[in-house]
Design an enzyme around this catalytic site. Structure first.
Site, PDB file in Angstrom:
ATOM      1  N   GLY A 263       0.824  -1.215   0.000  1.00  0.00           N
ATOM      2  CA  GLY A 263       0.000   0.000   0.000  1.00  0.00           C
ATOM      3  C   GLY A 263       0.854   1.260   0.000  1.00  0.00           C
TER       4      GLY A 263
ATOM      5  N   GLY B 264      -0.657   4.625  -0.961  1.00  0.00           N
ATOM      6  CA  GLY B 264      -1.797   5.126  -0.194  1.00  0.00           C
ATOM      7  C   GLY B 264      -1.433   6.401   0.547  1.00  0.00           C
ATOM      8  CD  GLN B 265      -4.349  10.266   4.465  1.00  0.00           C
ATOM      9  OE1 GLN B 265      -5.073   9.352   4.888  1.00  0.00           O
ATOM     10  NE2 GLN B 265      -4.441  11.490   4.908  1.00  0.00           N
TER      11      GLN B 265
ATOM     12  CG  ASP C  13      -0.287   0.922  -4.100  1.00  0.00           C
ATOM     13  OD1 ASP C  13      -0.386   1.409  -2.961  1.00  0.00           O
ATOM     14  OD2 ASP C  13      -1.242   0.851  -4.889  1.00  0.00           O
TER      15      ASP C  13
ATOM     16  CG  ASP D 250      -3.972  -8.539  -5.570  1.00  0.00           C
ATOM     17  OD1 ASP D 250      -4.242  -8.315  -4.369  1.00  0.00           O
ATOM     18  OD2 ASP D 250      -4.789  -8.976  -6.390  1.00  0.00           O
TER      19      ASP D 250
ATOM     20  CE1 TYR E   9      -9.975   0.462   7.341  1.00  0.00           C
ATOM     21  CE2 TYR E   9     -11.037   1.924   8.907  1.00  0.00           C
ATOM     22  CZ  TYR E   9      -9.906   1.497   8.264  1.00  0.00           C
ATOM     23  OH  TYR E   9      -8.693   2.087   8.543  1.00  0.00           O
TER      24      TYR E   9
ATOM     25  CE  LYS F 148      -7.561  -1.576   9.119  1.00  0.00           C
ATOM     26  NZ  LYS F 148      -6.202  -2.005   8.750  1.00  0.00           N
TER      27      LYS F 148
ATOM     28  CB  ILE G 248      -3.978  10.047   8.781  1.00  0.00           C
ATOM     29  CG1 ILE G 248      -3.887   8.889   9.785  1.00  0.00           C
ATOM     30  CG2 ILE G 248      -2.589  10.615   8.468  1.00  0.00           C
ATOM     31  CD1 ILE G 248      -3.289   9.230  11.133  1.00  0.00           C
TER      32      ILE G 248
HETATM   33  N1  SER Z   1      -9.488   7.297   8.228  1.00  0.00           N
HETATM   34  C1  SER Z   1     -10.184   6.046   8.363  1.00  0.00           C
HETATM   35  C2  SER Z   1     -11.517   6.110   7.736  1.00  0.00           C
HETATM   36  O1  SER Z   1     -12.108   7.153   7.779  1.00  0.00           O
HETATM   37  C3  SER Z   1     -10.329   5.671   9.782  1.00  0.00           C
HETATM   38  O2  SER Z   1      -9.290   4.801  10.112  1.00  0.00           O
HETATM   39  O3  SER Z   1     -11.982   5.122   7.242  1.00  0.00           O
END
Ligand code: SER
Length: 323
Positions: free
Chosen positions: A12, A15-16, A38, A56, A145, A149, A175
Protein backbone atom coordinates in the site's frame (compact mmCIF):
# COMPACT_ATOMS: atom_id res chain seq x y z
CA UNK A 1 12.89 -14.44 15.14
CA UNK A 2 16.09 -13.52 13.37
CA UNK A 3 18.40 -10.57 13.84
CA UNK A 4 17.25 -7.24 12.44
CA UNK A 5 18.93 -6.07 9.27
CA UNK A 6 16.21 -3.66 8.13
CA UNK A 7 15.17 -4.80 4.72
CA UNK A 8 11.66 -3.48 4.59
CA UNK A 9 8.66 -4.30 2.39
CA UNK A 10 5.86 -1.70 2.33
CA UNK A 11 2.46 -2.73 0.95
CA UNK A 12 0.00 0.00 0.00
CA UNK A 13 2.98 2.31 -0.60
CA UNK A 14 0.90 4.61 -2.82
CA UNK A 15 -1.80 5.13 -0.19
CA UNK A 16 -2.19 8.20 1.98
CA UNK A 17 0.10 6.93 4.74
CA UNK A 18 2.19 4.56 2.58
CA UNK A 19 3.47 7.33 0.31
CA UNK A 20 4.99 9.42 3.09
CA UNK A 21 5.92 6.43 5.24
CA UNK A 22 7.99 4.98 2.39
CA UNK A 23 9.85 8.27 1.99
CA UNK A 24 10.47 8.46 5.78
CA UNK A 25 11.67 4.84 5.94
CA UNK A 26 13.99 5.35 2.96
CA UNK A 27 15.47 8.42 4.62
CA UNK A 28 16.11 6.37 7.75
CA UNK A 29 17.21 3.02 6.33
CA UNK A 30 18.40 3.81 2.80
CA UNK A 31 16.51 3.83 -0.50
CA UNK A 32 17.47 0.32 -1.58
CA UNK A 33 16.47 -1.19 1.77
CA UNK A 34 12.82 -0.17 1.46
CA UNK A 35 10.86 -2.03 -1.21
CA UNK A 36 7.68 -0.16 -2.09
CA UNK A 37 4.68 -2.08 -3.45
CA UNK A 38 1.12 -1.19 -4.36
CA UNK A 39 -1.70 -2.41 -6.55
CA UNK A 40 -0.92 0.47 -8.89
CA UNK A 41 1.15 -0.48 -11.93
CA UNK A 42 3.21 2.71 -11.89
CA UNK A 43 5.00 4.02 -8.84
CA UNK A 44 3.59 7.15 -7.22
CA UNK A 45 6.95 7.74 -5.55
CA UNK A 46 9.69 9.97 -6.95
CA UNK A 47 11.51 8.45 -9.94
CA UNK A 48 14.73 6.67 -8.92
CA UNK A 49 13.91 6.83 -5.20
CA UNK A 50 14.11 3.07 -4.65
CA UNK A 51 12.69 -0.29 -5.75
CA UNK A 52 8.99 -0.44 -6.63
CA UNK A 53 6.84 -3.44 -7.58
CA UNK A 54 3.21 -3.77 -8.47
CA UNK A 55 1.72 -6.16 -5.87
CA UNK A 56 -1.71 -7.52 -5.03
CA UNK A 57 -1.66 -8.50 -1.35
CA UNK A 58 -4.12 -11.29 -2.15
CA UNK A 59 -1.37 -12.97 -4.19
CA UNK A 60 0.65 -14.75 -1.49
CA UNK A 61 3.11 -16.18 -4.04
CA UNK A 62 3.92 -12.70 -5.30
CA UNK A 63 4.50 -11.43 -1.74
CA UNK A 64 6.70 -14.44 -1.03
CA UNK A 65 8.85 -13.93 -4.10
CA UNK A 66 9.57 -10.33 -3.02
CA UNK A 67 10.38 -11.47 0.53
CA UNK A 68 12.96 -13.96 -0.76
CA UNK A 69 14.29 -11.80 -3.61
CA UNK A 70 15.04 -8.87 -1.30
CA UNK A 71 15.72 -10.85 1.88
CA UNK A 72 12.99 -8.89 3.67
CA UNK A 73 12.92 -8.89 7.49
CA UNK A 74 10.20 -6.30 8.23
CA UNK A 75 6.82 -5.66 6.58
CA UNK A 76 4.76 -2.49 6.94
CA UNK A 77 1.44 -3.83 5.69
CA UNK A 78 -0.46 -0.64 4.81
CA UNK A 79 -2.68 -1.98 2.01
CA UNK A 80 -6.36 -1.85 3.03
CA UNK A 81 -9.78 -0.59 2.02
CA UNK A 82 -11.06 2.25 4.24
CA UNK A 83 -14.46 2.69 5.88
CA UNK A 84 -16.58 4.52 3.29
CA UNK A 85 -15.40 2.50 0.32
CA UNK A 86 -15.70 -0.63 2.48
CA UNK A 87 -19.40 0.05 3.04
CA UNK A 88 -19.88 0.21 -0.73
CA UNK A 89 -18.23 -3.19 -1.16
CA UNK A 90 -18.10 -5.09 2.16
CA UNK A 91 -17.00 -8.40 0.58
CA UNK A 92 -14.02 -6.80 -1.11
CA UNK A 93 -13.18 -4.97 2.12
CA UNK A 94 -13.18 -8.26 4.07
CA UNK A 95 -11.21 -10.03 1.38
CA UNK A 96 -8.45 -7.43 0.98
CA UNK A 97 -8.15 -6.46 4.64
CA UNK A 98 -8.31 -9.94 6.17
CA UNK A 99 -6.72 -12.14 3.51
CA UNK A 100 -4.03 -9.56 2.79
CA UNK A 101 -3.15 -9.49 6.50
CA UNK A 102 -3.15 -13.25 7.00
CA UNK A 103 -1.04 -13.73 3.85
CA UNK A 104 1.55 -11.33 5.25
CA UNK A 105 1.50 -12.92 8.72
CA UNK A 106 1.75 -16.50 7.40
CA UNK A 107 4.72 -15.57 5.22
CA UNK A 108 6.30 -13.72 8.14
CA UNK A 109 6.11 -16.92 10.20
CA UNK A 110 7.36 -19.09 7.31
CA UNK A 111 10.36 -16.84 6.61
CA UNK A 112 11.05 -15.98 10.27
CA UNK A 113 10.67 -12.26 9.69
CA UNK A 114 11.63 -9.92 12.50
CA UNK A 115 8.51 -7.79 12.56
CA UNK A 116 5.19 -7.00 10.92
CA UNK A 117 3.35 -3.68 11.31
CA UNK A 118 -0.39 -3.82 10.59
CA UNK A 119 -2.41 -0.64 11.16
CA UNK A 120 -5.65 -0.61 13.09
CA UNK A 121 -8.10 2.28 13.42
CA UNK A 122 -10.59 4.22 15.52
CA UNK A 123 -13.08 2.25 13.40
CA UNK A 124 -12.73 -0.68 15.85
CA UNK A 125 -15.22 1.17 18.07
CA UNK A 126 -18.93 1.56 17.60
CA UNK A 127 -21.93 3.30 19.16
CA UNK A 128 -21.87 3.12 22.94
CA UNK A 129 -18.10 3.50 23.22
CA UNK A 130 -17.25 6.13 25.87
CA UNK A 131 -16.61 9.57 24.31
CA UNK A 132 -12.93 9.21 25.16
CA UNK A 133 -12.25 5.61 24.14
CA UNK A 134 -10.28 3.73 26.80
CA UNK A 135 -7.51 1.35 25.76
CA UNK A 136 -9.55 -1.59 27.02
CA UNK A 137 -13.22 -1.42 26.12
CA UNK A 138 -15.79 -3.37 24.14
CA UNK A 139 -15.24 -3.36 20.37
CA UNK A 140 -18.53 -3.37 18.47
CA UNK A 141 -17.93 -1.68 15.12
CA UNK A 142 -20.79 -1.08 12.69
CA UNK A 143 -18.72 -0.90 9.48
CA UNK A 144 -17.07 -3.79 7.63
CA UNK A 145 -13.83 -1.81 7.79
CA UNK A 146 -14.14 -1.74 11.58
CA UNK A 147 -14.95 -5.46 11.65
CA UNK A 148 -11.76 -6.21 9.69
CA UNK A 149 -9.71 -3.99 11.99
CA UNK A 150 -11.01 -5.74 15.13
CA UNK A 151 -10.37 -9.15 13.53
CA UNK A 152 -6.94 -7.99 12.35
CA UNK A 153 -5.98 -6.95 15.89
CA UNK A 154 -7.18 -10.21 17.40
CA UNK A 155 -5.54 -12.26 14.66
CA UNK A 156 -2.26 -10.39 15.10
CA UNK A 157 -2.31 -11.01 18.85
CA UNK A 158 -2.97 -14.69 18.11
CA UNK A 159 0.16 -14.83 15.91
CA UNK A 160 2.17 -13.18 18.68
CA UNK A 161 1.08 -15.86 21.16
CA UNK A 162 0.92 -18.89 18.89
CA UNK A 163 3.99 -18.35 16.69
CA UNK A 164 6.03 -15.78 18.59
CA UNK A 165 5.67 -13.44 15.58
CA UNK A 166 6.29 -9.79 16.44
CA UNK A 167 3.14 -8.06 15.13
CA UNK A 168 2.46 -4.43 16.05
CA UNK A 169 -0.24 -1.93 15.27
CA UNK A 170 -1.78 1.42 16.13
CA UNK A 171 -5.41 2.50 16.09
CA UNK A 172 -4.91 5.46 13.78
CA UNK A 173 -7.29 8.39 14.14
CA UNK A 174 -8.21 10.33 10.98
CA UNK A 175 -4.91 11.17 9.31
CA UNK A 176 -4.44 14.60 7.74
CA UNK A 177 -1.73 15.14 5.14
CA UNK A 178 -0.74 17.31 2.18
CA UNK A 179 0.93 14.78 -0.14
CA UNK A 180 -1.26 11.78 -1.10
CA UNK A 181 -5.03 12.03 -0.67
CA UNK A 182 -6.84 9.50 1.50
CA UNK A 183 -8.90 7.05 -0.49
CA UNK A 184 -12.43 6.43 0.66
CA UNK A 185 -12.39 7.02 4.39
CA UNK A 186 -14.94 8.78 6.58
CA UNK A 187 -12.38 11.22 7.95
CA UNK A 188 -11.45 12.38 4.41
CA UNK A 189 -13.43 15.60 4.97
CA UNK A 190 -10.77 16.82 7.39
CA UNK A 191 -8.23 16.66 4.53
CA UNK A 192 -10.50 17.85 1.69
CA UNK A 193 -11.41 20.98 3.68
CA UNK A 194 -7.82 22.27 3.36
CA UNK A 195 -7.56 21.47 -0.36
CA UNK A 196 -10.86 23.23 -1.07
CA UNK A 197 -9.97 26.19 1.17
CA UNK A 198 -6.90 26.81 -0.99
CA UNK A 199 -8.52 25.84 -4.30
CA UNK A 200 -11.92 27.60 -4.01
CA UNK A 201 -12.14 29.32 -0.62
CA UNK A 202 -15.17 27.17 0.23
CA UNK A 203 -16.06 23.59 1.10
CA UNK A 204 -19.22 21.51 1.27
CA UNK A 205 -18.69 19.02 4.09
CA UNK A 206 -20.29 15.56 4.08
CA UNK A 207 -20.70 15.48 7.88
CA UNK A 208 -22.40 17.95 10.26
CA UNK A 209 -20.55 20.87 11.76
CA UNK A 210 -20.71 19.41 15.29
CA UNK A 211 -19.04 16.13 14.23
CA UNK A 212 -16.05 15.62 16.50
CA UNK A 213 -13.45 12.94 15.76
CA UNK A 214 -9.89 12.14 16.82
CA UNK A 215 -7.38 13.32 14.19
CA UNK A 216 -3.62 13.35 13.68
CA UNK A 217 -1.22 15.22 11.40
CA UNK A 218 1.00 13.10 9.16
CA UNK A 219 4.34 13.98 10.83
CA UNK A 220 2.92 12.61 14.10
CA UNK A 221 1.50 9.58 12.27
CA UNK A 222 4.94 8.77 10.82
CA UNK A 223 6.59 9.30 14.20
CA UNK A 224 4.05 7.07 15.96
CA UNK A 225 4.40 4.33 13.36
CA UNK A 226 8.19 4.26 13.34
CA UNK A 227 8.52 4.74 17.12
CA UNK A 228 6.22 1.79 17.78
CA UNK A 229 8.05 -0.30 15.16
CA UNK A 230 11.36 0.43 16.90
CA UNK A 231 10.20 -0.04 20.49
CA UNK A 232 11.78 -2.84 22.50
CA UNK A 233 9.48 -5.85 22.28
CA UNK A 234 10.09 -6.59 25.97
CA UNK A 235 8.54 -3.21 26.91
CA UNK A 236 5.25 -3.94 25.13
CA UNK A 237 2.25 -5.31 26.96
CA UNK A 238 -0.03 -4.52 24.03
CA UNK A 239 0.90 -5.39 20.47
CA UNK A 240 -1.64 -4.79 17.73
CA UNK A 241 -4.11 -2.37 19.29
CA UNK A 242 -2.44 0.75 20.69
CA UNK A 243 -4.69 3.80 21.05
CA UNK A 244 -2.78 6.88 19.79
CA UNK A 245 -4.22 10.31 20.38
CA UNK A 246 -3.16 13.67 19.11
CA UNK A 247 -6.04 16.13 18.66
CA UNK A 248 -9.79 16.13 18.47
CA UNK A 249 -12.00 18.82 16.95
CA UNK A 250 -15.37 19.45 15.32
CA UNK A 251 -15.65 20.51 11.69
CA UNK A 252 -16.80 23.95 12.89
CA UNK A 253 -13.63 24.27 14.98
CA UNK A 254 -11.51 23.20 12.03
CA UNK A 255 -13.24 25.77 9.79
CA UNK A 256 -12.59 28.45 12.43
CA UNK A 257 -8.90 27.45 12.50
CA UNK A 258 -8.75 27.83 8.70
CA UNK A 259 -10.42 31.27 8.93
CA UNK A 260 -7.49 32.50 11.05
CA UNK A 261 -5.39 32.16 7.87
CA UNK A 262 -8.11 32.57 5.19
CA UNK A 263 -10.74 34.89 6.74
CA UNK A 264 -13.11 34.63 3.75
CA UNK A 265 -13.29 30.79 3.91
CA UNK A 266 -16.88 29.52 3.75
CA UNK A 267 -18.31 26.13 4.63
CA UNK A 268 -21.65 24.39 4.01
CA UNK A 269 -22.87 21.06 5.28
CA UNK A 270 -24.52 18.26 3.29
CA UNK A 271 -24.28 15.12 5.43
CA UNK A 272 -24.41 11.77 3.60
CA UNK A 273 -24.07 8.10 4.63
CA UNK A 274 -20.68 8.84 6.18
CA UNK A 275 -22.40 10.81 8.98
CA UNK A 276 -23.60 7.56 10.56
CA UNK A 277 -20.10 6.12 10.42
CA UNK A 278 -18.61 9.26 11.99
CA UNK A 279 -21.30 9.22 14.69
CA UNK A 280 -20.39 5.64 15.61
CA UNK A 281 -16.78 6.59 16.46
CA UNK A 282 -15.57 8.23 19.69
CA UNK A 283 -14.59 11.89 20.10
CA UNK A 284 -11.11 11.13 21.39
CA UNK A 285 -8.91 8.36 22.75
CA UNK A 286 -7.04 7.58 25.94
CA UNK A 287 -3.53 6.75 24.75
CA UNK A 288 -1.84 6.28 28.13
CA UNK A 289 -0.69 2.75 27.24
CA UNK A 290 1.18 4.03 24.16
CA UNK A 291 2.71 6.79 26.29
CA UNK A 292 3.79 4.33 29.00
CA UNK A 293 4.93 1.39 26.87
CA UNK A 294 6.85 3.15 24.07
CA UNK A 295 6.93 6.84 24.97
CA UNK A 296 4.28 8.20 22.58
CA UNK A 297 3.92 11.97 22.53
CA UNK A 298 2.43 14.00 19.64
CA UNK A 299 3.85 17.31 18.45
CA UNK A 300 1.04 19.00 16.49
CA UNK A 301 -2.24 20.65 17.47
CA UNK A 302 -5.06 22.00 15.28
CA UNK A 303 -3.44 25.40 14.82
CA UNK A 304 0.07 24.20 13.97
CA UNK A 305 -1.34 21.57 11.60
CA UNK A 306 -3.63 24.08 9.88
CA UNK A 307 -0.80 26.56 9.36
CA UNK A 308 1.48 23.87 7.92
CA UNK A 309 -1.19 22.27 5.71
CA UNK A 310 -2.26 25.59 4.20
CA UNK A 311 1.37 26.66 3.58
CA UNK A 312 2.27 23.35 1.93
CA UNK A 313 -0.88 23.18 -0.19
CA UNK A 314 -0.55 26.80 -1.27
CA UNK A 315 2.97 26.10 -2.56
CA UNK A 316 1.76 22.97 -4.37
CA UNK A 317 -1.10 24.86 -6.04
CA UNK A 318 1.03 27.89 -6.89
CA UNK A 319 3.74 25.75 -8.49
CA UNK A 320 1.18 23.79 -10.49
CA UNK A 321 1.79 20.47 -8.68
CA UNK A 322 -1.92 20.56 -7.80
CA UNK A 323 -4.68 22.08 -9.89
N1 SER B 1 -9.49 7.30 8.23
C1 SER B 1 -10.18 6.05 8.36
C2 SER B 1 -11.52 6.11 7.74
O1 SER B 1 -12.11 7.15 7.78
C3 SER B 1 -10.33 5.67 9.78
O2 SER B 1 -9.29 4.80 10.11
O3 SER B 1 -11.98 5.12 7.24
Amino acid sequence: MRKEMKRILVTGACGQIGTELTVALRRKYGNDNVIATDLKQETCLPEGSGPYHQLDVLDADAIESLITRYDIDTVYHMAALLSAVGEKNPQLCWNVNMNGSINVMNLAVKHSLTRVIIPSSIAVWGPGTPAIAPQETALHPTTMYGVTKVCGEVLGDYYVRKYGLDVRGLRYPGIISSEALPGGGTTDYAVEIYYEAIRNGRYTCFVREDTRLPMMYMPDCLKATIDLAEADFADLKHHTDFNVGSMSFTVAEQAAAIRKFIPEFEIEYAPDFRQDIADSWPDGVDDSSAREEWGWSPSHDLESMTRDMLEKLRVRFETGVLV
